[in-house]
Enzyme design. Structure first.
Site, PDB file in Angstrom:
ATOM      1  N   GLY A  44       0.807  -1.209   0.000  1.00 40.34           N
ATOM      2  CA  GLY A  44       0.000   0.000   0.000  1.00 40.34           C
ATOM      3  C   GLY A  44       0.842   1.261   0.000  1.00 40.34           C
ATOM      4  O   GLY A  44       2.071   1.212   0.120  1.00 40.34           O
ATOM      5  N   ASP A  45       0.197   2.392  -0.168  1.00 39.43           N
ATOM      6  CA  ASP A  45       0.852   3.709  -0.172  1.00 39.43           C
ATOM      7  C   ASP A  45       1.852   3.849  -1.320  1.00 39.43           C
ATOM      8  O   ASP A  45       2.815   4.611  -1.226  1.00 39.43           O
ATOM      9  CB  ASP A  45       1.563   3.976   1.163  1.00 39.43           C
ATOM     10  CG  ASP A  45       0.642   3.797   2.351  1.00 39.43           C
ATOM     11  OD1 ASP A  45      -0.421   4.435   2.357  1.00 39.43           O
ATOM     12  OD2 ASP A  45       0.979   3.022   3.266  1.00 39.43           O
ATOM     13  N   LYS A  66      -0.970   5.047  -5.942  1.00 39.26           N
ATOM     14  CA  LYS A  66      -1.977   4.669  -6.949  1.00 39.26           C
ATOM     15  C   LYS A  66      -2.850   5.852  -7.347  1.00 39.26           C
ATOM     16  O   LYS A  66      -3.220   6.004  -8.509  1.00 39.26           O
ATOM     17  CB  LYS A  66      -2.869   3.551  -6.396  1.00 39.26           C
ATOM     18  CG  LYS A  66      -2.151   2.270  -6.044  1.00 39.26           C
ATOM     19  CD  LYS A  66      -3.087   1.228  -5.449  1.00 39.26           C
ATOM     20  CE  LYS A  66      -3.574   1.599  -4.059  1.00 39.26           C
ATOM     21  NZ  LYS A  66      -2.508   1.631  -3.048  1.00 39.26           N
ATOM     22  N   HIS A 126      -5.860   8.931  -0.258  1.00 41.37           N
ATOM     23  CA  HIS A 126      -4.829   9.695  -0.946  1.00 41.37           C
ATOM     24  C   HIS A 126      -5.345  11.097  -1.218  1.00 41.37           C
ATOM     25  O   HIS A 126      -6.545  11.360  -1.155  1.00 41.37           O
ATOM     26  CB  HIS A 126      -4.392   9.014  -2.245  1.00 41.37           C
ATOM     27  CG  HIS A 126      -5.507   8.732  -3.197  1.00 41.37           C
ATOM     28  ND1 HIS A 126      -6.165   7.533  -3.233  1.00 41.37           N
ATOM     29  CD2 HIS A 126      -6.090   9.495  -4.138  1.00 41.37           C
ATOM     30  CE1 HIS A 126      -7.098   7.568  -4.157  1.00 41.37           C
ATOM     31  NE2 HIS A 126      -7.075   8.748  -4.722  1.00 41.37           N
ATOM     32  N   ASN A 183      -5.646  -0.432  -1.112  1.00 42.77           N
ATOM     33  CA  ASN A 183      -4.604  -1.186  -0.413  1.00 42.77           C
ATOM     34  C   ASN A 183      -3.626  -1.789  -1.424  1.00 42.77           C
ATOM     35  O   ASN A 183      -3.243  -1.113  -2.354  1.00 42.77           O
ATOM     36  CB  ASN A 183      -5.229  -2.242   0.499  1.00 42.77           C
ATOM     37  CG  ASN A 183      -6.259  -1.654   1.458  1.00 42.77           C
ATOM     38  OD1 ASN A 183      -7.418  -2.041   1.453  1.00 42.77           O
ATOM     39  ND2 ASN A 183      -5.841  -0.711   2.277  1.00 42.77           N
ATOM     40  N   VAL A 206      -4.196   8.175   5.996  1.00 42.72           N
ATOM     41  CA  VAL A 206      -5.385   8.026   6.836  1.00 42.72           C
ATOM     42  C   VAL A 206      -5.045   8.180   8.308  1.00 42.72           C
ATOM     43  O   VAL A 206      -5.727   8.877   9.057  1.00 42.72           O
ATOM     44  CB  VAL A 206      -6.057   6.655   6.574  1.00 42.72           C
ATOM     45  CG1 VAL A 206      -7.233   6.446   7.526  1.00 42.72           C
ATOM     46  CG2 VAL A 206      -6.531   6.560   5.126  1.00 42.72           C
ATOM     47  N   GLY A 237      -1.789   8.967   9.699  1.00 39.26           N
ATOM     48  CA  GLY A 237      -0.699   9.864  10.074  1.00 39.26           C
ATOM     49  C   GLY A 237       0.483   9.133  10.683  1.00 39.26           C
ATOM     50  O   GLY A 237       1.471   9.752  11.084  1.00 39.26           O
ATOM     51  N   ARG A 238       0.405   7.796  10.717  1.00 34.50           N
ATOM     52  CA  ARG A 238       1.493   7.022  11.310  1.00 34.50           C
ATOM     53  C   ARG A 238       2.730   7.017  10.417  1.00 34.50           C
ATOM     54  O   ARG A 238       2.626   7.039   9.196  1.00 34.50           O
ATOM     55  CB  ARG A 238       1.049   5.564  11.538  1.00 34.50           C
ATOM     56  CG  ARG A 238       0.081   5.389  12.689  1.00 34.50           C
ATOM     57  CD  ARG A 238      -0.326   3.935  12.841  1.00 34.50           C
ATOM     58  NE  ARG A 238      -1.124   3.473  11.717  1.00 34.50           N
ATOM     59  CZ  ARG A 238      -1.609   2.236  11.601  1.00 34.50           C
ATOM     60  NH1 ARG A 238      -1.344   1.341  12.535  1.00 34.50           N
ATOM     61  NH2 ARG A 238      -2.344   1.893  10.556  1.00 34.50           N
ATOM     62  N   ARG A 239       3.888   6.945  11.054  1.00 31.80           N
ATOM     63  CA  ARG A 239       5.145   6.845  10.319  1.00 31.80           C
ATOM     64  C   ARG A 239       5.196   5.507   9.595  1.00 31.80           C
ATOM     65  O   ARG A 239       4.903   4.465  10.168  1.00 31.80           O
ATOM     66  CB  ARG A 239       6.322   6.943  11.289  1.00 31.80           C
ATOM     67  CG  ARG A 239       7.684   6.855  10.624  1.00 31.80           C
ATOM     68  CD  ARG A 239       8.791   6.715  11.675  1.00 31.80           C
ATOM     69  NE  ARG A 239      10.116   6.709  11.076  1.00 31.80           N
ATOM     70  CZ  ARG A 239      10.679   5.647  10.513  1.00 31.80           C
ATOM     71  NH1 ARG A 239      10.035   4.504  10.464  1.00 31.80           N
ATOM     72  NH2 ARG A 239      11.896   5.728   9.991  1.00 31.80           N
ATOM     73  N   GLY A 265       7.166   8.054 -11.601  1.00 27.70           N
ATOM     74  CA  GLY A 265       6.894   9.244 -10.809  1.00 27.70           C
ATOM     75  C   GLY A 265       8.187   9.862 -10.308  1.00 27.70           C
ATOM     76  O   GLY A 265       9.044   9.168  -9.758  1.00 27.70           O
TER      77      GLY A 265
END
Length: 430
Positions: free
Chosen positions: A17-18, A21, A46, A229, A305, A307-309, A418
């Site tokens: 994930g992350d 996409k 996102h 995901n 979503v 904010g976790r590292r 990207g």
């Protein structure tokens, strides 16, 4: 390149994930007729930044709604495999409309989609507390408990909102949770009243999901599917039990939208140039020292979503080969390549060994996975700012070599690269 004019184009996360996409979906949605979500809920997320004719930027956050809504000519569809928290849906919708995005007549929701209720969210938190040190690290959005209700055949679907028996079914579900977790604070009657009010507002959006998709595909609409995901979080093929509660693979697209697999013509796997993961679970290439910290800081790796590292490490091609095998990518979108600009050398995982023996595939047994010795290839860095590159030819030779190494290992071509967060910082190779 636009979505396939003769079928369905799917964008899927290829790692944990992350991967970015949303940015590719945003680009492809500019020429799509329909943008669809097939699984997950508002645990995905996102942000898309749009610049108007005056150069002013507007930021749009998407969690549950398909981001194809950015295109005023695109219709958005929430499929049967999605779990819908109706208050969050309207909160997101209202926020978008306050920012000037007109959604009326462009959003449809499958009548077969399951509902996420307030008690699902409470139970999500209670389950995490119950698991203690073995917690999975969910977003506590109620997604897992909603899918549990679905699997146990006790869940409520969108069409149930208009059934006279809805209040009784709802009360029965809540009572079941009280028996399992003890009596927690929850306003059952207030929740029922709220959902019945939301039902009337939701009514114009509701369609027969499979028929909607069948008509879209058969009429030649350009359909873009936005995966949520990623493969390594798939309920069956991810690092179970540190996974989400839905099918995030290509199979989830078919079942979540009610379409034939033969309708799918393109599958773009989105792969970050390194690897990240949020929450608990195995991560063979995780780096807890300087490399991981650098990737985290330069890449701004914080969960959209939660904010976790995000945990960070080198690119794992063993994971990618496994992901490619299952999803059958027709091309790849390599994201955040610019984050590697400052490295003298870049490592890439090319194999696993356990007790000196090469491991075939990706281990299902987490105890075995914990024992793997990661085999790395070391490639030279390019030490050049690539964020302004507009074409493949402008890339430094070592950046091209990095891309080719990935292509050769996986047997799949990289189509998009990207090189920054902006919509225009995306190099199209073919």
């Amino acid at each position: 390149m636009a979505p396939s004019p003769e079928g369905v184009t799917v964008v899927l996360g290829a790692q944990w994930g992350d991967e970015g996409k949303g940015k590719l979906v945003d680009i492809l949605a500019a020429e799509a007729d329909i943008c669809a979500r097939c699984a997950g809920g508002n645990n995905a997320g996102h942000t898309i930044v749009v610049r108007n004719d005056k150069g002013e930027k507007t930021s749009y956050a998407f969690n549950l709604l398909p981001s194809g809504l950015i295109n005023p000519e695109c219709t958005a569809f929430i499929g049967s495999g999605v779990v819908v928290h109706v208050p969050s849906l309207f909160n997101e919708l209202d926020t978008l409309e306050r920012k000037g995005l007109k959604v009326a007549g462009r959003l449809f929701v499958s009548d077969r989609a399951h509902l996420v209720m307030g008690f699902h969210q409470i139970v999500d938190g209670l389950k995490e507390v119950e698991l203690g040190g073995s917690s999975i690290g969910t977003t506590r959005k109620g997604i897992g408990p909603a899918y549990s209700s679905k699997a146990s055949r006790s869940g409520l679907r969108v069409h149930h909102l208009f059934d006279p028996t809805f209040p009784a079914k709802f009360r029965k579900l809540v009572e079941g949770r009280f028996k399992r977790y003890g009596h927690f604070e929850f306003d059952t009657e207030g929740e029922i009243e709220m959902y019945l009010a939301f039902a009337e507002r939701l009514r114009p959006f509701i369609v027969d999901g499979p028929t909607f998709m069948h008509n879209a595909v058969n009429s030649g609409k350009r359909v873009l599917v936005e995966g949520a995901n990623a493969l390594m979080l798939d309920l069956d093929y991810g690092t179970y039990p540190f996974v989400t509660s839905s099918s995030t693979s290509i199979g989830g697209v078919v079942s979540g939208l009610g379409i034939s697999p033969f309708a799918i013509k393109r599958v773009v796997g989105v792969i970050k140039a390194y690897t990240t993961r949020v929450g608990g679970g195995p991560f063979p290439t995780e780096d807890l020292a300087t490399v991981g910290e650098t990737l985290q800081e330069v890449g701004a790796e914080y969960g959209t979503v939660t904010g976790r590292r995000r945990r960070c490490g080198w690119l794992d091609l063993v994971v990618m080969k496994y992901s490619t095998m299952i999803n059958g990518y027709t091309s790849l979108n390599l994201t955040k390549l610019d984050v590697l600009d400052g490295f003298d050398e870049i490592k890439v995982a090319t194999g696993y060994k356990i007790d000196g023996v090469e491991v075939e595939g990706f281990p299902a047994d987490l105890d075995r996975l914990a024992k793997v010795e990661v085999q790395y290839a070391t490639l030279p860095g390019w030490k050049t700012d690539i964020s302004n590159c507009k074409t493949y030819e402008e890339f430094p030779e070592n950046a091209k070599a990095y891309i080719k190494f990935i292509e050769d290992y996986l047997g799949v071509k990289v189509q998009y690269v990207g090189v920054g967060p902006g919509r225009d910082q995306n190099v199209i190779i073919f």
